[in-house]
Design a protein around this motif. Structure first.
Motif, PDB file in Angstrom:
ATOM      1  N   GLU A 197       0.824  -1.208   0.000  1.00 56.38           N
ATOM      2  CA  GLU A 197       0.000   0.000   0.000  1.00 56.38           C
ATOM      3  C   GLU A 197       0.861   1.262   0.000  1.00 56.38           C
ATOM      4  O   GLU A 197       0.584   2.206  -0.717  1.00 56.38           O
ATOM      5  N   TRP A 198       1.889   1.282   0.852  1.00 59.42           N
ATOM      6  CA  TRP A 198       2.856   2.390   0.861  1.00 59.42           C
ATOM      7  C   TRP A 198       4.252   1.784   0.925  1.00 59.42           C
ATOM      8  O   TRP A 198       4.569   1.038   1.854  1.00 59.42           O
ATOM      9  N   ALA A 199       5.064   2.089  -0.067  1.00 59.96           N
ATOM     10  CA  ALA A 199       6.396   1.505  -0.185  1.00 59.96           C
ATOM     11  C   ALA A 199       7.467   2.461   0.328  1.00 59.96           C
ATOM     12  O   ALA A 199       7.226   3.660   0.513  1.00 59.96           O
ATOM     13  N   ASP A 200       8.655   1.932   0.561  1.00 60.97           N
ATOM     14  CA  ASP A 200       9.824   2.734   0.897  1.00 60.97           C
ATOM     15  C   ASP A 200      10.610   3.004  -0.381  1.00 60.97           C
ATOM     16  O   ASP A 200      10.488   2.273  -1.362  1.00 60.97           O
ATOM     17  N   ASP A 201      11.421   4.057  -0.370  1.00 61.08           N
ATOM     18  CA  ASP A 201      12.260   4.340  -1.534  1.00 61.08           C
ATOM     19  C   ASP A 201      13.260   3.211  -1.767  1.00 61.08           C
ATOM     20  O   ASP A 201      13.709   2.988  -2.894  1.00 61.08           O
ATOM     21  N   ASP A 202      13.604   2.529  -0.696  1.00 64.29           N
ATOM     22  CA  ASP A 202      14.517   1.384  -0.776  1.00 64.29           C
ATOM     23  C   ASP A 202      13.676   0.131  -1.038  1.00 64.29           C
ATOM     24  O   ASP A 202      12.978  -0.356  -0.157  1.00 64.29           O
ATOM     25  N   ASP A 203      13.758  -0.393  -2.248  1.00 67.62           N
ATOM     26  CA  ASP A 203      12.931  -1.545  -2.612  1.00 67.62           C
ATOM     27  C   ASP A 203      13.249  -2.769  -1.756  1.00 67.62           C
ATOM     28  O   ASP A 203      12.370  -3.587  -1.479  1.00 67.62           O
ATOM     29  N   ALA A 204      14.504  -2.880  -1.323  1.00 69.18           N
ATOM     30  CA  ALA A 204      14.876  -4.021  -0.487  1.00 69.18           C
ATOM     31  C   ALA A 204      14.126  -3.992   0.839  1.00 69.18           C
ATOM     32  O   ALA A 204      13.705  -5.039   1.353  1.00 69.18           O
ATOM     33  N   LEU A 205      13.942  -2.801   1.402  1.00 71.67           N
ATOM     34  CA  LEU A 205      13.188  -2.676   2.643  1.00 71.67           C
ATOM     35  C   LEU A 205      11.723  -3.037   2.432  1.00 71.67           C
ATOM     36  O   LEU A 205      11.102  -3.682   3.269  1.00 71.67           O
ATOM     37  N   THR A 206      11.177  -2.602   1.295  1.00 68.26           N
ATOM     38  CA  THR A 206       9.788  -2.926   0.995  1.00 68.26           C
ATOM     39  C   THR A 206       9.599  -4.432   0.874  1.00 68.26           C
ATOM     40  O   THR A 206       8.636  -5.001   1.410  1.00 68.26           O
ATOM     41  N   GLN A 207      10.514  -5.103   0.189  1.00 64.31           N
ATOM     42  CA  GLN A 207      10.408  -6.553   0.040  1.00 64.31           C
ATOM     43  C   GLN A 207      10.604  -7.270   1.372  1.00 64.31           C
ATOM     44  O   GLN A 207      10.000  -8.329   1.610  1.00 64.31           O
ATOM     45  N   GLU A 208      11.411  -6.698   2.248  1.00 68.43           N
ATOM     46  CA  GLU A 208      11.577  -7.263   3.577  1.00 68.43           C
ATOM     47  C   GLU A 208      10.267  -7.150   4.364  1.00 68.43           C
ATOM     48  O   GLU A 208       9.881  -8.069   5.092  1.00 68.43           O
ATOM     49  N   ALA A 209       9.582  -6.026   4.195  1.00 69.55           N
ATOM     50  CA  ALA A 209       8.286  -5.847   4.857  1.00 69.55           C
ATOM     51  C   ALA A 209       7.280  -6.896   4.367  1.00 69.55           C
ATOM     52  O   ALA A 209       6.517  -7.463   5.162  1.00 69.55           O
ATOM     53  N   VAL A 210       7.283  -7.157   3.073  1.00 69.94           N
ATOM     54  CA  VAL A 210       6.396  -8.173   2.505  1.00 69.94           C
ATOM     55  C   VAL A 210       6.716  -9.546   3.106  1.00 69.94           C
ATOM     56  O   VAL A 210       5.808 -10.294   3.488  1.00 69.94           O
ATOM     57  N   ARG A 211       7.989  -9.860   3.209  1.00 66.68           N
ATOM     58  CA  ARG A 211       8.404 -11.155   3.761  1.00 66.68           C
ATOM     59  C   ARG A 211       7.901 -11.317   5.200  1.00 66.68           C
ATOM     60  O   ARG A 211       7.391 -12.381   5.575  1.00 66.68           O
ATOM     61  N   ILE A 212       8.032 -10.259   5.978  1.00 70.78           N
ATOM     62  CA  ILE A 212       7.606 -10.323   7.379  1.00 70.78           C
ATOM     63  C   ILE A 212       6.109 -10.564   7.483  1.00 70.78           C
ATOM     64  O   ILE A 212       5.652 -11.468   8.190  1.00 70.78           O
ATOM     65  N   VAL A 213       5.341  -9.753   6.763  1.00 72.43           N
ATOM     66  CA  VAL A 213       3.876  -9.841   6.868  1.00 72.43           C
ATOM     67  C   VAL A 213       3.367 -11.191   6.379  1.00 72.43           C
ATOM     68  O   VAL A 213       2.489 -11.804   6.988  1.00 72.43           O
ATOM     69  N   LYS A 214       3.924 -11.694   5.289  1.00 71.53           N
ATOM     70  CA  LYS A 214       3.496 -12.994   4.759  1.00 71.53           C
ATOM     71  C   LYS A 214       3.780 -14.128   5.744  1.00 71.53           C
ATOM     72  O   LYS A 214       3.106 -15.160   5.736  1.00 71.53           O
ATOM     73  N   GLY A 215       4.781 -13.928   6.611  1.00 75.03           N
ATOM     74  CA  GLY A 215       5.119 -14.957   7.570  1.00 75.03           C
ATOM     75  C   GLY A 215       4.392 -14.852   8.897  1.00 75.03           C
ATOM     76  O   GLY A 215       4.536 -15.726   9.756  1.00 75.03           O
ATOM     77  N   CYS A 216       3.609 -13.800   9.076  1.00 73.51           N
ATOM     78  CA  CYS A 216       2.877 -13.603  10.331  1.00 73.51           C
ATOM     79  C   CYS A 216       1.621 -14.467  10.380  1.00 73.51           C
ATOM     80  O   CYS A 216       1.077 -14.865   9.342  1.00 73.51           O
ATOM     81  N   LYS A 217       1.153 -14.705  11.571  1.00 79.13           N
ATOM     82  CA  LYS A 217      -0.127 -15.376  11.778  1.00 79.13           C
ATOM     83  C   LYS A 217      -1.103 -14.398  12.426  1.00 79.13           C
ATOM     84  O   LYS A 217      -0.693 -13.451  13.094  1.00 79.13           O
TER      85      LYS A 217
END
Length: 225
Positions: free
Chosen positions: A171-191
């Protein structure tokens, strides 16, 4: 609007309207009886696409006016969790005259818009809830607290009846794409604890905001100009 089995009631139920001059007050003092209000602005229409997964939340924006008191720009300070809802607020207040008098200079004013969903048929709706301890560890990002400032990185997720992520959106990304992808990884792994209404457990959407561990980032994203 009444998508599926619920109704969305959208109100300016709470807002701040403290005017702040962009120039020195002694150069051009604001009128003593100047008042700021967003009540006369068109209320944002609930986006039809947001109804499929019961999206809601609070959009906090900062507005800048011209010398006549009309809004000329809108910054999203804190997302509802959903870009489409945030943009709806920005569009609604853009160009709106929010002062009772012409201030004679640009002023800033803040607004919080509450997107609320009421389950009109069943009188009960409980959104999905994050189980923070279940989320993967990260050296760079952390889940933001509810009271922490900053837009951060916002990831939307559809949570299944089993409390797992079946779909995600940035929904809102960081200028650093690596950080954005890290955020995706975290959320996808949450319960999550799944959402529910009077009929039982259901699939709903939730938005997760993440901030860098190394700084108290307070990023502001321009939503409309």
């Amino acid at each position: 609007m009444r998508p599926l089995f619920f109704s969305a009631f959208l109100l300016f139920s709470c807002f701040t309207a403290s005017a702040i001059a962009t120039d020195k007050l002694d150069d051009h003092p604001l009128p003593a009886d100047l008042r700021v209000s967003f009540e006369q602005c068109e209320k944002p229409a609930y986006p039809r696409s947001a109804g499929r997964n019961l999206k809601s939340g609070d959009t906090l924006v900062s507005t800048l006016t011209d010398a006549d008191g009309k809004v000329t720009s809108v910054d999203v300070m804190r997302s509802s969790g959903w870009r489409t809802l945030d943009f709806a607020v920005a569009r609604a207040v853009m160009g709106c005259k929010i002062t009772n008098l012409a201030p004679g200079k640009a002023i800033k004013a803040g607004l919080t818009f509450h997107w609320m969903i009421e389950d009109a048929d069943f009188f009960y709706f409980e959104p999905a809830k994050l189980l923070p301890a279940s989320c993967p560890a990260s050296d760079s990002l952390r889940i933001a607290g509810n009271d922490e400032p900053g837009l951060g990185i916002v990831i939307g997720a559809v949570v299944t009846k089993k409390g797992l992520v079946s779909y995600h959106s940035v929904e809102w990304a960081d200028d650093d794409d690596a950080l954005t992808q890290e955020a995706v990884r975290i959320v996808k792994g949450c319960k999550f604890e799944p959402g529910a209404n009077s009929h039982g457990i259901l699939e709903t959407a939730i938005a997760i905001r993440l901030l860098p561990k190394t700084s108290g980032a307070t990023a502001i994203v321009k939503a409309a100009q």
